[in-house]
Design a protein around this motif. Structure first.
Motif, PDB file in Angstrom:
ATOM      1  N   GLU A  62       0.796  -1.225   0.000  1.00 61.72           N
ATOM      2  CA  GLU A  62       0.000   0.000   0.000  1.00 61.72           C
ATOM      3  C   GLU A  62       0.830   1.277   0.000  1.00 61.72           C
ATOM      4  O   GLU A  62       0.291   2.347  -0.254  1.00 61.72           O
ATOM      5  CB  GLU A  62      -0.911   0.033   1.234  1.00 61.72           C
ATOM      6  CG  GLU A  62      -2.208  -0.689   1.061  1.00 61.72           C
ATOM      7  CD  GLU A  62      -3.149  -0.389   2.209  1.00 61.72           C
ATOM      8  OE1 GLU A  62      -4.306  -0.076   1.934  1.00 61.72           O
ATOM      9  OE2 GLU A  62      -2.732  -0.443   3.366  1.00 61.72           O
ATOM     10  N   SER A  63       2.098   1.193   0.309  1.00 60.86           N
ATOM     11  CA  SER A  63       2.901   2.411   0.419  1.00 60.86           C
ATOM     12  C   SER A  63       3.155   3.002  -0.960  1.00 60.86           C
ATOM     13  O   SER A  63       2.874   2.396  -1.987  1.00 60.86           O
ATOM     14  CB  SER A  63       4.228   2.105   1.107  1.00 60.86           C
ATOM     15  OG  SER A  63       4.995   1.205   0.335  1.00 60.86           O
ATOM     16  N   THR A  64       3.712   4.204  -0.979  1.00 61.18           N
ATOM     17  CA  THR A  64       4.001   4.921  -2.220  1.00 61.18           C
ATOM     18  C   THR A  64       5.470   5.290  -2.275  1.00 61.18           C
ATOM     19  O   THR A  64       5.900   6.185  -1.558  1.00 61.18           O
ATOM     20  CB  THR A  64       3.173   6.216  -2.318  1.00 61.18           C
ATOM     21  OG1 THR A  64       1.791   5.906  -2.166  1.00 61.18           O
ATOM     22  CG2 THR A  64       3.393   6.900  -3.642  1.00 61.18           C
ATOM     23  N   PRO A  65       6.263   4.618  -3.141  1.00 60.75           N
ATOM     24  CA  PRO A  65       5.969   3.400  -3.909  1.00 60.75           C
ATOM     25  C   PRO A  65       5.892   2.196  -2.956  1.00 60.75           C
ATOM     26  O   PRO A  65       6.217   2.317  -1.769  1.00 60.75           O
ATOM     27  CB  PRO A  65       7.176   3.287  -4.851  1.00 60.75           C
ATOM     28  CG  PRO A  65       7.882   4.591  -4.791  1.00 60.75           C
ATOM     29  CD  PRO A  65       7.605   5.146  -3.434  1.00 60.75           C
ATOM     30  N   PRO A  66       5.485   1.024  -3.461  1.00 58.96           N
ATOM     31  CA  PRO A  66       5.410  -0.154  -2.590  1.00 58.96           C
ATOM     32  C   PRO A  66       6.751  -0.464  -1.927  1.00 58.96           C
ATOM     33  O   PRO A  66       7.813  -0.320  -2.538  1.00 58.96           O
ATOM     34  CB  PRO A  66       5.006  -1.278  -3.557  1.00 58.96           C
ATOM     35  CG  PRO A  66       4.271  -0.577  -4.645  1.00 58.96           C
ATOM     36  CD  PRO A  66       4.966   0.737  -4.816  1.00 58.96           C
ATOM     37  N   ILE A  67       6.688  -0.888  -0.671  1.00 61.97           N
ATOM     38  CA  ILE A  67       7.896  -1.113   0.127  1.00 61.97           C
ATOM     39  C   ILE A  67       8.846  -2.089  -0.555  1.00 61.97           C
ATOM     40  O   ILE A  67      10.066  -1.873  -0.580  1.00 61.97           O
ATOM     41  CB  ILE A  67       7.507  -1.626   1.525  1.00 61.97           C
ATOM     42  CG1 ILE A  67       6.983  -0.469   2.375  1.00 61.97           C
ATOM     43  CG2 ILE A  67       8.692  -2.295   2.218  1.00 61.97           C
ATOM     44  CD1 ILE A  67       6.522  -0.867   3.751  1.00 61.97           C
ATOM     45  N   ALA A  68       8.322  -3.162  -1.107  1.00 61.43           N
ATOM     46  CA  ALA A  68       9.190  -4.173  -1.717  1.00 61.43           C
ATOM     47  C   ALA A  68      10.012  -3.578  -2.853  1.00 61.43           C
ATOM     48  O   ALA A  68      11.190  -3.915  -3.026  1.00 61.43           O
ATOM     49  CB  ALA A  68       8.354  -5.343  -2.218  1.00 61.43           C
ATOM     50  N   SER A  69       9.425  -2.691  -3.642  1.00 63.36           N
ATOM     51  CA  SER A  69      10.175  -2.086  -4.750  1.00 63.36           C
ATOM     52  C   SER A  69      11.279  -1.181  -4.228  1.00 63.36           C
ATOM     53  O   SER A  69      12.377  -1.123  -4.804  1.00 63.36           O
ATOM     54  CB  SER A  69       9.223  -1.298  -5.659  1.00 63.36           C
ATOM     55  OG  SER A  69       8.646  -0.196  -4.987  1.00 63.36           O
ATOM     56  N   ILE A  70      11.022  -0.481  -3.127  1.00 62.10           N
ATOM     57  CA  ILE A  70      12.046   0.385  -2.536  1.00 62.10           C
ATOM     58  C   ILE A  70      13.187  -0.456  -1.962  1.00 62.10           C
ATOM     59  O   ILE A  70      14.369  -0.132  -2.134  1.00 62.10           O
ATOM     60  CB  ILE A  70      11.431   1.268  -1.435  1.00 62.10           C
ATOM     61  CG1 ILE A  70      10.495   2.303  -2.054  1.00 62.10           C
ATOM     62  CG2 ILE A  70      12.509   1.966  -0.629  1.00 62.10           C
ATOM     63  CD1 ILE A  70      11.188   3.331  -2.907  1.00 62.10           C
ATOM     64  N   LEU A  71      12.850  -1.547  -1.269  1.00 57.08           N
ATOM     65  CA  LEU A  71      13.898  -2.396  -0.697  1.00 57.08           C
ATOM     66  C   LEU A  71      14.746  -3.034  -1.790  1.00 57.08           C
ATOM     67  O   LEU A  71      15.970  -3.126  -1.664  1.00 57.08           O
ATOM     68  CB  LEU A  71      13.270  -3.473   0.193  1.00 57.08           C
ATOM     69  CG  LEU A  71      12.597  -2.995   1.480  1.00 57.08           C
ATOM     70  CD1 LEU A  71      12.145  -4.189   2.307  1.00 57.08           C
ATOM     71  CD2 LEU A  71      13.515  -2.111   2.297  1.00 57.08           C
ATOM     72  N   CYS A  72      14.105  -3.485  -2.848  1.00 64.70           N
ATOM     73  CA  CYS A  72      14.872  -4.071  -3.961  1.00 64.70           C
ATOM     74  C   CYS A  72      15.743  -3.014  -4.631  1.00 64.70           C
ATOM     75  O   CYS A  72      16.886  -3.300  -5.026  1.00 64.70           O
ATOM     76  CB  CYS A  72      13.927  -4.699  -4.973  1.00 64.70           C
ATOM     77  SG  CYS A  72      13.095  -6.201  -4.374  1.00 64.70           S
ATOM     78  N   LEU A  73      15.235  -1.803  -4.756  1.00 69.46           N
ATOM     79  CA  LEU A  73      16.036  -0.718  -5.319  1.00 69.46           C
ATOM     80  C   LEU A  73      17.249  -0.442  -4.445  1.00 69.46           C
ATOM     81  O   LEU A  73      18.374  -0.297  -4.944  1.00 69.46           O
ATOM     82  CB  LEU A  73      15.165   0.539  -5.454  1.00 69.46           C
ATOM     83  CG  LEU A  73      15.863   1.818  -5.931  1.00 69.46           C
ATOM     84  CD1 LEU A  73      16.481   1.620  -7.303  1.00 69.46           C
ATOM     85  CD2 LEU A  73      14.878   2.982  -5.948  1.00 69.46           C
ATOM     86  N   LEU A  74      17.041  -0.382  -3.129  1.00 72.36           N
ATOM     87  CA  LEU A  74      18.145  -0.155  -2.210  1.00 72.36           C
ATOM     88  C   LEU A  74      19.164  -1.290  -2.299  1.00 72.36           C
ATOM     89  O   LEU A  74      20.385  -1.050  -2.299  1.00 72.36           O
ATOM     90  CB  LEU A  74      17.607  -0.038  -0.778  1.00 72.36           C
ATOM     91  CG  LEU A  74      18.616   0.286   0.319  1.00 72.36           C
ATOM     92  CD1 LEU A  74      19.260   1.651   0.072  1.00 72.36           C
ATOM     93  CD2 LEU A  74      17.947   0.252   1.684  1.00 72.36           C
TER      94      LEU A  74
END
Length: 717
Positions: A62-74
């Motif tokens: 639900e977050s903006t952007p989704p948490i999983a995409s941010i963690l994978c980006l990091l």
């Protein structure tokens, strides 16, 4: 809102965004980048299934952007930096040149990292509570939850078999679960890695439990329908790019998060590398402290922690002030982070109108006027959204007409190479997609004008949401009035216009689209916009990333559908997202409410509601007055988009973060100037990043320990 055409926006004056100064030489949508994206999408879907459907430990999608995409980006950014540093050290020492070359070739370029992030930001938002957790009950609640007191069983007979199975036994297993266990091949007994391996096998073997004899046609139909909707939505909004980016200079603040992380050595808001900036680390540490204390409080209530909210209204105990008893302070780190880049007039409008809506209640009671639902904030918000949507269409009319003429070959001089797609492709996909969205329900029995009105309102809300987020960057997925689209139709025309006697097929079928009234469809479309902007700022082509967005939309829909369908048949919909295990969770109950409202209208038709029409009209008048005010007065303090956002929810979720940010920005600019503002912006951005990272770790821990992790469930607006 049109004032941005006449003068630079606040974000532009503070120079927190910039166009690329030189083209980026790195690769973009390569085969390996897409391969990495698909593999990570599968892993994230398995994670989301466990965290949001099974254990309900957090709502990571639900977050903006989704948490999983941010963690994978990091992970990709930091991992790539470590690999490149290792290669540099080997080269400096003159050792293992072959290894050094292999490392450099294996490391993803910045463009490839953005492609992976784009794919995940789209696909990871779909399997969870924000989309398919609502789509599935819409298809199957009438076949199972019907009671003698309602008409749900009758409504189930009006559902086409192409839309959903109507066999009672298929519906029973859907909600109660199958007696057949998913095979794990005995991998659970493997030391250490056993549970992980068994979980992977269970994830991929889950679809074998689906009775495809009944579900193949609905799966194909709804996959095609949702794909048509999302592709049409993306192309429709992309047609506004020149209006919003070039004419109005909107800044798309959410895109800064990806750009800052992917290109940390030359950020948008400061010359210092992002991860070497002390302000960034202060923001990260504060986020970990906040979440760490809340987590420790789960085990030991004596540990002081802010929690997620404070009941400010509890201080008002005497009449008439107890009318404000529901007022709360919500601590929303995701808003306190990215929200720092929201224009000050928007922040001021949000907290001003929210508090005004609460303060007026005791005074209304003193005057003897307190109808149920007063002050009808969501009706005012809906009244604001419709004229804003029409206004934005009018505002972009010249650019839209130019694009249409280019698409038919009548404006050959217009260059569309910088667009996400060619004007012809965007226009064709938008028209065909909208036609599919509107006409498919008509083919199966929905009255034509009802379908046109219903989906017309939906697309207007979509345009307003995307326009607001492009200007404000307010990081919320629920930035529109939930479940008010259909209700507004009934308020103005009465239920008898849609449900008369035995003729209720239209609203029965339209209720199966209730997910459009409360889902992350608008947020997904905005994400598609923002990654195209990020690609441009990184020196790439919007068109490359736009094609990735389209592929991710179709792939994500089919993957999310299969994941949810297999989970329902494996465990039963009654226990999913439901700690009690008997209700089917919040989403199921909300969908049931939509169908039971139709059942009530069958027995008790309603006339147009003059009171609700009045407040909806009042919202429209207010927002139009603010639009005019911003035309005639350069420093008009109230923002129509802020007014609409403030009233999207009955709860007082946004006012406190907006007040804190408004005060922080005002003090920063007056005491420290633009330079201090830019540095502080990074700290606030890092605060959001740290919050996402902490909640991501908390969710991963909760996969194996759901019972106690559930005491601190983080949800997002």
């Amino acid at each position: 809102m049109s004032e941005v055409v006449e003068r630079p926006s606040e974000a532009e004056r503070l120079s927190i965004h910039a166009a690329p100064t030189e083209p980026a030489p790195y690769r973009w949508a390569t085969v390996r980048a897409l391969g990495v994206a698909v593999v990570l999408a599968l892993l994230v879907s398995a994670w989301t299934k466990q965290a949001e459907l099974v254990t309900l430990t957090s709502q990571i999608s639900e977050s903006t952007p989704p948490i999983a995409s941010i963690l994978c980006l990091l992970l990709l950014v930091t991992g790539g930096a470590v690999l490149l540093r290792s290669a540099g050290q080997l080269e400096a020492l003159g050792r293992l040149p072959a290894v050094s070359r292999l490392i450099r070739r294996a490391t993803l370029s910045n463009g490839e990292v953005l492609v992976v992030f784009t794919f995940l930001a789209i696909t990871s938002a779909m399997p969870g509570v924000g989309l398919f957790r609502q789509v599935m009950p819409c298809l199957m609640v009438t076949q199972y939850f019907g009671l003698p007191a309602d008409h749900l069983q009758e409504m189930a007979t009006r559902i086409p078999t192409q839309w959903a199975p109507t066999d009672p036994e298929v519906a029973r297993i859907f909600w109660e679960g199958s007696d057949v266990d998913v095979p794990t091949l005995g991998l659970g007994r493997v030391p250490v890695a056993g549970p992980v391996l068994a979980g992977i096998v269970r994830f991929f073997a889950g679809p074998t439990l689906i009775p495809w004899r009944y579900w193949l046609t609905p799966f194909l139909l709804w996959s095609a329908y949702l794909s048509a909707y999302f592709v049409a939505a993306f192309c429709l909004v992309a047609l506004f790019r020149r209006t919003w980016e070039e004419d109005e200079h909107l800044t798309f603040p959410v895109s800064n998060l990806a750009v800052e992380m992917i290109r940390p050595e030359r950020g948008l808001v400061a010359a210092v590398s992002f991860f070497r900036d002390p302000v960034v680390w202060i923001g990260l540490i504060l986020a970990f402290v906040y979440n760490g204390l809340n987590a420790l409080h789960v085990f030991n209530p004596a540990v002081p922690a802010l929690g997620i909210n404070y009941p400010l209204g509890a201080l008002f105990t005497e009449a008439p002030w107890n009318e404000m008893s529901g007022l709360q302070i919500f601590y929303k780190p995701e808003i306190l982070g990215v929200g720092y880049m929201v224009p000050s007039d928007v922040l001021f409008s949000i907290w001003f109108f929210t508090l005004a809506s609460w303060i007026v209640r005791p005074f209304a009671r003193m005057g003897g006027y307190m109808p149920a639902g007063f002050p009808f904030v969501t009706h005012q918000a809906m009244g604001a959204f419709v004229p804003l949507g029409l206004y934005f269409l009018y505002q972009g009319r010249v650019r839209l007409l130019e694009a249409a003429r280019k698409a038919i070959g009548a404006n050959g001089g217009l260059d569309d190479r910088e667009e996400p797609l060619s004007f012809r492709v965007m226009l064709v996909l938008a028209i065909v997609g909208v036609a599919v969205v509107v006409t498919m329900p008509i083919v199966f029995g929905v009255v034509w004008w009802v379908s046109l009105l219903y989906f017309g309102i939906m697309f207007l809300v979509l345009v307003v949401y995307c326009r607001n987020r492009a200007e404000m960057g307010f990081p919320i997925v629920w930035g529109y009035p939930l479940y008010m689209q259909r209700q507004t139709m009934v308020n103005f025309l009465g239920s008898a216009a849609f449900v008369t006697g035995s003729e209720y097929r239209s609203f029965t079928l339209l209720s199966m689209f209730s997910w459009l009234q409360r889902s992350v469809n608008q947020a997904i479309t905005s994400t598609g916009q923002e990654v195209c902007v990020a690609a441009h700022r990184l020196g790439g082509r919007r068109r490359t990333v736009a094609k990735v967005v389209l592929g991710a939309l179709v792939f994500g829909i089919m993957l999310a559908f299969i994941v949810n369908l297999s989970t329902f048949y494996e465990l039963g919909g009654l226990v999913l997202s439901s700690p009690g295990g008997i209700e089917g969770g919040q989403m199921t109950q909300e969908v049931l409410g939509q169908f039971r409202a139709v059942s009530q209208w069958i027995d008790q038709p309603t006339k147009p509601d003059a009171q609700k029409i009045t407040y909806t009209t009042f919202g429209a008048v207010m927002v139009l007055a603010m639009v005019v005010g911003r035309h005639v007065w350069l420093r008009f303090p109230l923002h129509p988009g802020g007014y609409a956002l403030a009233f999207c929810h009955q709860g007082s979720y946004m006012w406190f973060p907006a007040l804190v940010l408004w005060a922080a920005k005002t003090l920063t600019l007056r005491l420290g100037g633009v330079r201090t503002y830019r540095r502080a912006a990074r700290g606030f951005l890092a605060f959001t990043l740290g919050h996402f990272f902490a909640i991501g770790l908390w969710s991963l821990v909760g996969l194996a320990a759901g019972e106690w992790v559930r005491r601190y469930i983080v949800w997002f607006l």
